[in-house]
Write a protein that holds these residues in place. Sequence first.
Motif: not given
Lengths: 209, 209
Positions: A132-135, A164-169
């Motif tokens: 969750p720390a990775i955006g 994890t929620p709200r992370q962009h890939v």
Amino acid sequence: MKPTATPVAESDPEARHAARMQRKKALIDEKIDAARMERGVLLVNTGNGKGKSSSGFGMVARALGHGMKVGVVQFIKGHTETGEEAFFRRFPDEVSFHVMGEGFTWDTQDKARDIATAEAGWQQARALLNDPAIGLVLLDELNIALKHHYLDVHKVLADIAARTPRQHVIVTGRSALPEMIEAADTVTDMTLIKHAFQAGIKAQPGVEF
Amino acid sequence: MKPTATPVAESDPEARHAARMQRKKALIDEKIDAARMERGVLLVNTGNGKGKSSSGFGMVARALGHGMKVGVVQFIKGHTETGEEAFFRRFPDEVSFHVMGEGFTWDTQDKARDIATAEAGWQQARALLNDPAIGLVLLDELNIALKHHYLDVHKVLADIAARTPRQHVIVTGRSALPEMIEAADTVTDMTLIKHAFQAGIKAQPGVEF
């Protein structure tokens, strides 16, 4: 004959320009107002032109500028250090940078080894997707590993969907599979119009690597 | 009926894969050997898809990783600080970062002011193009200024052609003029396949700005 309406300011090019810009602004504002949802997005850069990976790395820089932490896994590429690797490794607290593989597959000529390498890369990617720390996570050249069936696209997409929620890939690489394109929110085809290569110009540092 | 030749290892998928990869490698090596020229290249990222500017910023990161100094001029954009600006301004000794303009033209609605702004931006760009210490210059959204005739494309291309030797230049923005495409060494059309926007997802930090 059909009469044509004469706009009030037709004789004044400046006024016409202003009116055109005003209409353009109104249209765009409307569209921007309509787009309100905020959530992690899956972006895919594919096609045979230049700019798939570099666009991913530009988004890495952009995310760092907003104080986000970023994860990078480069698939397949490997034996020589690139400019992007040298640069982003300067920020170990902000960028978790991983290079998987031992050179492009056409240097490897050993499918079993490629599969094992790709799977090790995917384990690393999953750890980033679950952090969750990775955006933002950049999965550079993942499409190539999928196209060669070194990884299973359904497994990969399930792991991306469960991130994890709200992370962009961001997924890059030519020949994106239809399943990947279907799952993505934003897809760009980097279409080759021309390449310096075709005029006999070498791949050069800062441009190609 | 035509007889078909049976390759020796047809029954062995691993051997077939290795042979295919071997042929692919030979072809690519041949092309890479043929491309020997090293010189500054002009790259153009255009099209209506995502990744034009971000690809330019990825090349900035790449160049910095090779120890090059970089110049950036962002045309038209302006009033809000982007992630890329916040990030690359961290390295004032390596990146000369300039933002010209006061927001997209459809916010401005004043052509004379846009022209003056674009001209001031071009003076800054010329200084970078003439600086032998700068290895890469990114002229972000320049195509927009050219398309609106805020700058003269012939003047701009003459200044780019007269730049310091071996410097690379990247020009971004949709609707690149035919003169720009003709002059460029490498051109990519970032073709929109789909965009999160269309599904009602907002522009988000780290992705769009």
